[in-house]
Design a protein around this motif. Structure first.
Motif: not given
Length: 495
Positions: A259, A261, A286, A291-292, A295, A298, A318, A322, A325, A332
């Motif tokens: 994904a 950004v 995304a 949307d993340l 994934a 990212v 978002i 992150i 995540r 990432v």
């Protein structure tokens, strides 16, 4: 021989860049020394030449199609928007000013000279120069100061081919209207049309082509079929909205899900094209936290507005996703502006004027923006593999810890680098994706024989094939050698 022609379009993303690249490859395969040229480009997708000049990525790709080394004079003026009203002006590969739309007018006469000198130098050293317009040549509100469409064509005596995108609908009205809106001296250089992105029954198109010729007195030089999966270096984020094979493909158990950004000022999104070339890698853009969620990787890509796009990411939630995540040890990657966002602190008195701003604090680094732009073609190693890349940035990142990664750093499953284009290095890309897959618990093994460079060459050959097989190349040769035919009809305003 010192011929030239201009490929214009009814709209942005009509296919000018692709058609120009295809003509360059078609001519290069015949032993013609050909070069691309775009007088003025507005794009956040740029590239660095071997001698350290910044030009539009599309012109870099067209030079590859022409099988010559890219040079600054192939794109003498590059505008890089930083907001809806202000852009950085890059002249012959170097930034010279930050201006708004009204201030830009004060630079036009000097830029007109630079454009003329650059085109003259290219024509003196080549058999053919294939020029590309910008937007539409019928932007009548901008005609007086135009240096890239009909202003260039008039100054250099260039025949013009207008490309229309039939997939968007209204192509005949767009082509006819483009001619009709031009003043007579401009119309005299419009030699004919190319219809792009056609899919369907050709016999249903023919009556329209005949009627267009009758109305305008100009032929259609050919109809290019729809082709998915070209993924060439676009200069416009409109290309991200185009249908892509991976945009509709379901995630499979063996897929690696990436994904990206989609920042409002996303730049150099071509960095991700090399990931997409790997079988089983699905790349999506995304714009929300949801949307993340599923994934495996990212990516925070480059941006022309680091502080503003970081604020946008926070407003949308978002940034919080992150951070979550990373706490879950999910991969990432930050590239250039994305790397700066992942760092602890950003000091920006130059680009945004915001001063001190907290980053996401996920990497032990800090960034200071300065007036001098860093342009380079660095080389290094990562995962035991050689890496050749390029860099374009005002922000200077000071790495304060972590494990070295290219010119940046890595902490656990978070990587950051200012280098663009690293994924185009096949060995590095495979090793990086294998590490991501392992960390994501995904049963995925990169293909051992995928060559990004070979795929790019094959794609450029496809463009050359499309020109050779679907366009009237004899007519193109006559335009290149002799210019626009005399006596072309003049359409009165409104037809």
């Amino acid at each position: 021989m010192s011929g030239a022609l201009l490929v214009a379009g009814t709209t942005s993303d009509a296919g000018k860049s692709v058609v120009a690249a295809g003509i360059c490859r078609w001519l290069a395969r015949q032993g013609v020394k050909v070069a691309p040229f775009k007088a003025q480009n507005m794009s956040l997708n740029s590239m660095v030449t071997m001698d350290g000049a910044e030009i539009g990525r599309a012109q870099y790709m067209q030079a590859q199609a022409a099988r010559i080394e890219p040079r600054a004079i192939m794109n003498p003026v590059l505008l890089k928007p930083g907001s809806d009203r202000r852009s950085q002006v890059v002249v012959l590969g170097r930034p010279v000013a930050e201006v708004d739309a009204l201030e830009y007018g004060a630079h036009k006469e000097r830029l007109r000279e630079v454009v003329a000198e650059s085109l003259a130098e290219l024509r003196a050293g080549c058999d053919v120069v294939v020029c590309e317009g910008a937007g539409s040549p019928a932007e009548i509100n901008l005609r007086d100061g135009d240096i890239v469409n009909m202003g260039l064509a008039r100054a250099a005596g260039l025949p013009v081919v207008v490309v229309g995108d039939i997939d968007r609908g209204g192509v005949f009205a767009s082509l006819f209207g483009t001619v009709a809106l031009l003043e007579p001296a401009d119309q005299a250089l419009i030699a004919g049309f190319v219809i792009n992105k056609f899919r369907g029954a050709a016999e249903l198109l023919e009556p329209g082509l005949d009627r267009l010729a009758a109305l305008t007195g100009r032929p259609t030089f050919g109809v290019l079929p729809w082709k998915l999966g070209l993924y060439l270096d676009s200069e416009d984020t409109l290309a991200l909205d185009a249908p892509r094979q991976d945009a509709r493909a379901p995630y499979g158990n063996e897929s690696l899900r990436v994904a990206v950004v989609r920042f409002p000022r996303i730049s150099n999104f071509t960095d991700l094209d090399a990931l997409r070339c790997e079988p089983g890698v699905v790349v999506r853009y995304a714009a929300s936290p949801g949307d993340l969620v599923d994934a495996d990787l990212v990516v925070l890509p480059g941006t022309r507005a680091t502080v503003a796009d970081l604020a946008w990411m926070r407003e949308r939630g978002i940034a919080d996703e992150i951070v979550r995540r990373v706490k879950r040890d999910q991969p990432v990657l930050g590239v250039c502006g994305g790397f700066q966002m992942l760092a602890r602190h950003i000091d920006d008195e130059y680009e945004s004027g915001a001063g001190g701003v907290d980053g996401l604090g996920l990497l032990p680094a800090s960034t200071v923006f300065q007036g001098e732009k860093i342009l380079g073609r660095p080389v290094g190693r990562a995962y035991g593999e050689p890496v050749r890349a390029y860099e374009i940035h005002h922000g200077i990142v000071d790495v304060e810890g972590g494990e070295p990664f290219l010119d940046g750093c890595r902490v656990g499953a978070v990587w950051g680098t200012t280098w663009h284009g690293a994924m185009e290095n096949d060995g590095f890309r495979r090793a990086f994706l294998a590490d991501v897959a392992r960390r994501a618990g995904r049963d995925f093994t990169p293909a051992p024989d995928v060559s990004f460079e070979a795929l790019r060459e094959a794609t450029l050959d496809v463009l050359g094939d499309l020109v050779e097989e679907h366009l009237d190349t004899g007519a193109l040769w006559r335009l290149i050698e002799h210019g626009a035919p005399s006596g072309l009809p003049v359409l009165p305003p409104g037809g």
